[in-house]
Design a protein around this motif. Structure first.
Motif, short mmCIF file in Angstrom:
data_model
loop_
_atom_site.label_atom_id
_atom_site.label_comp_id
_atom_site.label_asym_id
_atom_site.label_seq_id
_atom_site.Cartn_x
_atom_site.Cartn_y
_atom_site.Cartn_z
N LEU A 14 -17.68 -4.01 0.50
CA LEU A 14 -17.86 -2.91 -0.45
C LEU A 14 -16.69 -2.76 -1.42
O LEU A 14 -16.89 -2.40 -2.58
N ILE A 15 -15.47 -3.01 -0.95
CA ILE A 15 -14.33 -2.66 -1.81
C ILE A 15 -13.78 -3.81 -2.62
O ILE A 15 -13.13 -3.58 -3.64
N GLY A 18 -8.75 0.45 7.90
CA GLY A 18 -9.32 1.01 6.67
C GLY A 18 -10.08 2.29 6.92
O GLY A 18 -10.59 2.92 5.99
N ARG A 45 -4.95 0.89 0.99
CA ARG A 45 -6.33 1.06 1.43
C ARG A 45 -6.46 1.09 2.96
O ARG A 45 -7.55 0.95 3.50
N ARG A 91 -10.95 -3.62 -5.41
CA ARG A 91 -10.81 -2.30 -6.04
C ARG A 91 -9.54 -1.58 -5.58
O ARG A 91 -9.06 -1.82 -4.48
N LEU A 92 -9.08 -0.66 -6.41
CA LEU A 92 -7.84 0.03 -6.12
C LEU A 92 -8.09 1.31 -5.32
O LEU A 92 -9.13 1.96 -5.46
N ALA A 93 -7.11 1.69 -4.52
CA ALA A 93 -7.13 3.00 -3.88
C ALA A 93 -6.92 4.04 -4.98
O ALA A 93 -6.28 3.75 -6.00
N PRO A 94 -7.45 5.25 -4.82
CA PRO A 94 -7.26 6.28 -5.84
C PRO A 94 -5.78 6.54 -6.09
O PRO A 94 -4.98 6.55 -5.15
N GLN A 151 -16.41 -2.89 4.99
CA GLN A 151 -15.48 -2.35 3.98
C GLN A 151 -15.07 -3.45 3.00
O GLN A 151 -15.03 -3.21 1.79
#
Lengths: 254, 262
Positions: free
Chosen positions: A50-51, A253, A213, A54-57, A47
């Motif tokens: 990959l993330i 996560g 996240r 980046r922000l959570a939606p 994870q």
């Protein structure tokens, strides 16, 4: 022929006793449990790769269709907390201590005077439900910058006023921890307001963590102290959080 | 029982991955039901409605005249499911102990085992997919035009329980295996990942695709039911088509074909 029959019978027996075959995996220290729990390191590394940052939606006002469902502790009973709650948390202080150069003691007024972030996010409980709410608070990174963590600091540990259970040695207070990657993430905030009003007691007043996240149990409520450490071994049962001590993943996560 | 020549029908990798998937899916199912029990309802949308109703399925226990009663609500219609769903062995729990791992309530243990086997499933699927693309096995699973033209006859033959034992898979077999491997399992993995708040940050488009986390959870559950349906038909076909020959082919690779097969 006989081997095949044995295999089929073995398979049938396995299926029939399906309910019991892995009961021993409940034991934290069993070899079976350790084997299954090996997924956690893999999940966390995958994870993180990959993330990145980046922000959570995030959602819109129109997506807020209900109040934030409270879970776990909803009304801490400790005398010091009750006294504070009765006076509107005027005497509340957030302590930032441990591996820092400038230990802090911040009142709610100090915290609300700092630049804030507002985000509408989805809260996912480990049980399976989700709830969308608006959170306002001061980015944890801002508070950490004030405290100046030492280079050896690796984790931020959150100590809380609430005790879910009472053990032989007294109350077991809730605690959580995240590493500094999540601590400095843009959406990681110390929230003092929810859905446009002061944070209610049921949702963690006066201050709770948001780690968008990860699952809900990471987002400690009723936080009174943030301790910077280089190891989680000395806390609780050594797994880094109240729920991790009870068999849940420290990295939540998923 | 066919009397034709023995043919080598399943490669070693196909046999190994078949059994790894069988074992993984068994544990994923029973730990999945354990996880479901922690919040036994299915919703449509991003969140679960507490102050409003967006549930399509709810399993609950209620007390009627001092007795616990299991109630399952599907699209608003309630059914008494005491003994199986909602209440079993006098205990309030959505799925009974016999269908969950562990048998007692332990969300933490269920999750740890679930994610372990999810990794096993994903890794073996990727290995199988790459190898099968290289060794030509993938082509054996994709129906050809000739297969599709033979579909009505294959359907009629299956309806009369008249099975053909051939080196290549029949068209219904191809369709069944392909829909599990290329539709159901990818759907299971993607809806599973859609429930991960961490993965949501990496791939927010998945939430758009499935119309929200709770809908993804519902699709995850429904796909599980479809896989159980496949399993039931799969086992029935093995029993009807000659269990010893079928089991031999998936254990040793060797399969006896029909005498007059072309």
């Amino acid at each position: 022929m006989i081997d095949r029959r044995k295999l089929l019978l073995g398979g049938a027996a396995l299926a029939l006793s399906g309910c019991k075959i892995l009961d021993s995996a409940r034991d934290r220290d069993s070899a079976l449990r350790r084997l299954f729990a090996s997924h956690e390191g893999l999940t966390q590394s995958a994870q993180r790769a990959l993330i990145g940052d980046r922000l959570a939606p995030e959602f819109t006002e129109g997506d807020i269709r209900q109040g934030q469902r409270p879970n776990g502790s909803t009304d801490p009973v400790s005398a010091s907390y009750r006294r504070m709650a009765e006076t509107g948390f005027q005497d509340y202080r957030l302590t930032v201590a441990g591996l820092v150069d400038q230990p802090q003691s911040l009142s709610l007024a100090d915290l609300t005077a700092l630049p804030s972030r507002t985000q509408i996010t989805r809260h996912d409980c480990v049980e399976g439900w989700s709830c969308i709410a608006k959170w306002q608070g001061v980015p944890l990174g801002t508070v950490l910058t004030l405290a100046q963590p030492k280079l050896t600091a690796r984790y931020a540990v959150f100590h809380c006023y609430d005790a879910i259970e009472r053990g032989l040695a007294g109350e077991v207070f809730y605690y959580e921890s995240i590493d500094l990657i999540d601590a400095y993430h843009a959406q990681t905030i110390l929230a003092y307001a929810m859905n446009g009003a002061a944070l209610p007691v049921a949702n963690g007043a006066p201050l709770r963590l948001r780690v968008e996240r990860q699952l809900g149990y990471k987002m400690a409520k009723y936080v009174h102290t943030i301790e910077l450490t280089d190891s989680l071994a000395a806390l609780g049962q050594g797994h880094g959080s109240y729920w991790a001590d009870r068999g849940y993943e420290w990295y939540a996560g998923i | 029982m066919p009397h034709g020549p023995l043919v080598y029908r399943q490669r070693l990798l196909t046999r190994i991955t078949h059994w790894v998937w069988a074992v993984s899916l068994f544990f994923l199912l029973l730990t999945g039901l354990q996880i479901f029990n922690a919040f036994p309802s299915l919703h449509i949308g991003a969140e679960s409605g507490f102050d409003y109703d967006n549930a399509i399925l709810k399993i609950a226990a209620r007390e009627v005249d001092g007795e616990l009663q299991g109630v399952t609500q599907v699209f608003g219609t309630s059914f008494d499911t005491t003994g199986v769903l909602g209440v079993s062995n006098g205990e309030a729990r959505a799925f009974p102990a016999a269908l969950t791992i562990p048998s007692t309530t332990s969300l933490a243990t269920g999750r740890v085992i679930h994610f372990f086997f999810a990794w096993v499933l994903v890794i073996t699927l990727v290995v199988w997919l790459v190898a099968s693309a290289l060794n030509g096995h993938l082509r054996q699973l994709v129906p050809t035009w000739a297969d599709l033209r033979a579909l009505p006859r294959d359907l009629a033959d299956h309806a009369r329980l008249r099975f053909h034992h051939t080196r290549d898979y029949g068209v219904l077999q191809k369709l069944a295996y392909a829909s599990v491997l290329f539709v159901a399992l990818p759907l299971m993995i993607l809806t599973g990942l859609s429930m991960s708040p961490g993965f949501n940050a990496a791939a927010p488009w998945l939430l758009d695709l499935f119309q929200g986390r709770q809908t993804a959870r519902t699709v995850h559950f429904l796909t599980m039911l479809a896989l159980i349906g496949f399993f039931a038909v799969h086992v029935a076909m093995i029993l009807l088509a000659g269990p010893l020959n079928e089991m031999r082919s998936i254990l040793t690779g060797w399969y006896r074909t029909d005498e007059h097969d072309d």
